[in-house]
Write an enzyme that holds these catalytic residues in place. Structure first.
Site, mmCIF file in Angstrom:
data_model
loop_
_atom_site.group_PDB
_atom_site.id
_atom_site.type_symbol
_atom_site.label_atom_id
_atom_site.label_comp_id
_atom_site.label_asym_id
_atom_site.label_seq_id
_atom_site.Cartn_x
_atom_site.Cartn_y
_atom_site.Cartn_z
ATOM 1 N N GLY A 35 0.806 -1.218 0.000
ATOM 2 C CA GLY A 35 0.000 0.000 0.000
ATOM 3 C C GLY A 35 0.836 1.265 0.000
ATOM 4 O O GLY A 35 2.057 1.241 0.248
ATOM 5 N N HIS A 36 0.168 2.383 -0.238
ATOM 6 C CA HIS A 36 0.884 3.654 -0.396
ATOM 7 C C HIS A 36 1.689 4.043 0.838
ATOM 8 O O HIS A 36 1.234 3.884 1.958
ATOM 9 C CB HIS A 36 -0.061 4.773 -0.829
ATOM 10 C CG HIS A 36 -1.259 5.020 0.063
ATOM 11 N ND1 HIS A 36 -2.109 6.070 -0.150
ATOM 12 C CD2 HIS A 36 -1.737 4.375 1.136
ATOM 13 C CE1 HIS A 36 -3.067 6.058 0.752
ATOM 14 N NE2 HIS A 36 -2.870 5.034 1.544
#
Lengths: 346, 346, 346
Positions: free
Chosen positions: C258-259
């Site tokens: 994820g970011h």
């Protein structure tokens, strides 16, 4: 600052424009001159990294210290914060807003809007003569548009995406590279990231030791407006009923949506979630990462399903559930505690 | 009715043909005239939605009310159902069959057979001159066929699929758009949905603080006949032994099959399942959604692994297991109950 | 023997070369003549299958019997093994090495090195005139290279991969078919298998009943040197900070990163793992299959996360954790035992 190699900034913006855009207000106790309001905001930054010429926001009380030492030019804050401030000296110019993070997001969208698409059809795209292509559409190299496809105005189909026969895509959509779409009717303002698979046959067969017999999957995928679907996600078409993704849904990467499943408006499915076939999910339901639901269930409006949980029964509206089988989260927490105590005794 | 935008119906069919196709019999207590047998069936429908001209089926006792008020022209039912019927008036013409759902699937396949492929090689496909392409093969735009590939008769390779050197694919296969296949020998009647990855190197390396050293993966993927592989699924080649998918397997979307794993005939892997390397799975084993198995294990014939479970030890034939670590399902249920009681006491 | 349909062997090699390559030593009690050292090794095989002309290794004590009856020409063994041998008669020539499996991997890499790429740009690739392409680069049919992309020397971009504007890829990289990369700066010796998605927007939006507002994701993906990323894996770009994959990481198939997540050197993420946004993972951390971590956490160096576990709190260096919520593994094992006892009592 966002890497200019990848991002084009529409800034800088004068601070008063930022205030107008978000309908933020100034803090009563903090004086702000006309000059202050004409300061230029050059970029947005996280609270701990913001400096002169930057705009930021403070919302999570965990970061109070970072806020107190923040050197940004301006900072969105919640009205509550004002009560705690004795001295405005050294603080950024405070922009008071009930939802600081959302205000920040609004300005971020002004600084860095989605890149405008360059209308045009690559001569390396393969487009069937029967396809209807709207105004201002962009179709990139290697994209394949089959017969009777309809693409709405200002939609972009990225490289090597495959849009199979009869699919209808609305206006201002972004279909990412490598996506494969069939048996689908898609609304406006829908964004699919990369390598998404939509409309393939649902996992339906009649099992038997003599060999599993495939059941033809005669439904479609219906996607509403303002939906986002993450990379690698797979959405099967229905068996006869349709698989439905409602307006405003946000689906992350590597999610599976099974045949005949229905998501009502505004659902959020975080990465690697799996929704089994024929399950109906209400409005604004959130499934956290790696959670899932068995099939043929009903999940009520506003439910939250915790990460890694498995829903095995209907869930009534508004509940937060956790664990496998999923139970109300307060009960799950008690189970976790009880299991720890059990070990201590032994 | 299936959306004619996407589905071509071969119907209507006369009812007597439907009966012949499935070897269903009429209900002794229900009179049926010649005219009845020459009624036309225009489409198939779910029980609650079927009306005049439709064929449906009733198998799940949960839907008894829907059956009683069903307005279809004809309905497959199990022989048991006949005992419960006092009056046939108003009911559809009953077609008695031991497996109503399967009979319905057989007719669905007659109404909506897999679309026949249009033989032909797109001039936008890239085909190495050494590749051997069978009769009646279809290869779509952007597909890449590398050297020494062999494609069997009546197989379809969809847009932008990549078949790498030496791969052999049998007859009547369907390789979906965006699939990438290497190091594989594939049987007949195999269907891969979209964006499937087959034959990439298995996850093998010798770990070390000085840097992980990749171990060359010198095996292949061997896929039998009548196998279906879902969208986004990944099947690694073996390290020296092969990764094997037996005849008749059904693999759903976003499934991972690790190097050297072996699935015997008729296995069913539901979406997001993970089978670790070197695990041997027997005949007709079912792994339900999001479950998984550790490596180097043996799972016996006919085992069922419940959703979200994790198999950490060998499982003997015929068992149903659940939980993590997976235990016999009756024990798992008792654990769930015991944990609930524990919380009530506290 | 590796199937010559798919694998090119650089062998045979004389045994003395194999010894030199790995710095193995001979067993003091086993006599080896000059002729012995000039025997040819034709291939590598698993212990139980190796025969004349083969090289193998013995490391797992579980296979002692197979070792005793092994008919290979030569076999890597750990020094410990020598103490247990009374009579060398009938055994392979023993090559003594502290890490038999690693020595075997070194020789496997000599026999079956990664295929050298054939430099050349397909005329069916689409390459923007502003892209900078290094020496000896290979770009296959259907690949799309957008503006200002930089590709380092001896890198191969496989069929239908899409490298979007501004991306920088180092030397000797292998980008597999169907990969889509944007907003990324990538080091040397990076290998991405098939259908990988790197650089798409992170899952960031401000939720609201009036409609979720997307937050622009203004970061990038930074990938170090000597990294491998598996098929179907998805790595999101950061929201402002970057998503970082450190040198030497090994990421398996269908993994989600994820970011803003950061992986330090040498991390191992097994298939279907999910790392939530903003989590920092230390050096040489292993996440086993289907495990995951919540966001905004810190996982210390050398941690091991067991399969299917869920990390919900920071984990200090060197620990092994299991379960959901993840706890130290010895505690998790006690919980499993305690739950079993609880059922027995009831």
């Amino acid at each position: 600052m966002a890497d200019p190699r990848f991002f084009d900034s529409k800034g800088p913006f004068d601070l008063h424009k930022v205030i107008a855009l978000t309908e933020a207000s100034l803090a009563p106790g903090q004086s702000a001159s006309q000059d202050d309001l004409y300061q230029k905001i050059y970029d947005l930054e996280a609270l701990s990294q913001a400096g002169n010429g930057h705009l930021t926001f403070f919302e999570n009380p965990k970061y109070l210290d970072e806020f107190k030492s923040c050197r940004a030019t301006a900072c969105f804050v919640h009205p509550n914060v004002l009560e705690k401030i004795e001295d405005f000296q050294g603080l950024p110019l405070l922009l008071v807003h009930k939802k600081p993070r959302r205000a920040y997001a609004v300005v971020a969208n002004a600084f860095y809007p989605d890149k405008e698409i360059e209308a045009g059809v690559s001569d390396r795209a393969m487009i069937d003569h029967s396809a209807k292509i709207g105004k201002g559409v962009s179709i990139a190299s290697g994209a394949v548009i089959e017969e009777n496809v309809e693409i709405g105005d200002h939609t972009a189909i990225d490289a090597n995406a495959v849009i199979k026969q009869g699919v209808k895509i609305g206006a201002r959509c972004r279909i990412g590279a490598g996506c494969v779409i069939s048996h689908a009717l898609i609304g406006d303002d829908v964004s699919m990231l990369r390598n998404v698979s939509v409309g393939q046959r649902g996992f339906g067969f009649d099992p038997s030791p003599e060999g599993h017999l495939n059941v033809p999957q005669l439904g479609r995928v219906l996607i509403g407006n303002d939906v986002e679907i993450g990379a690698g996600t797979t959405i099967d078409r229905g068996a006869g009923p349709d698989t439905i993704i409602g307006d405003g849904c946000r689906i992350d990467n590597l999610v599976q949506v099974g045949h005949n499943a229905q998501l009502d408006k505004g659902c959020v499915l975080v990465s690697q979630v799996g929704i089994s076939g024929s399950t109906k999910v209400g409005k604004f339901v959130t499934f956290a990462g790696q959670s899932g639901s068995a099939g043929h269930l009903t999940v009520g409006d506003g439910v939250t399903v915790a990460a890694k949980s498995g829903v095995t029964n209907d869930v009534s509206a508004g509940q937060t559930v956790a664990g496998f089988p999923a139970v109300p989260v307060n009960i799950w927490r008690k189970q976790v505690v009880a299991l720890k105590r059990l070990v201590k005794k032994s």
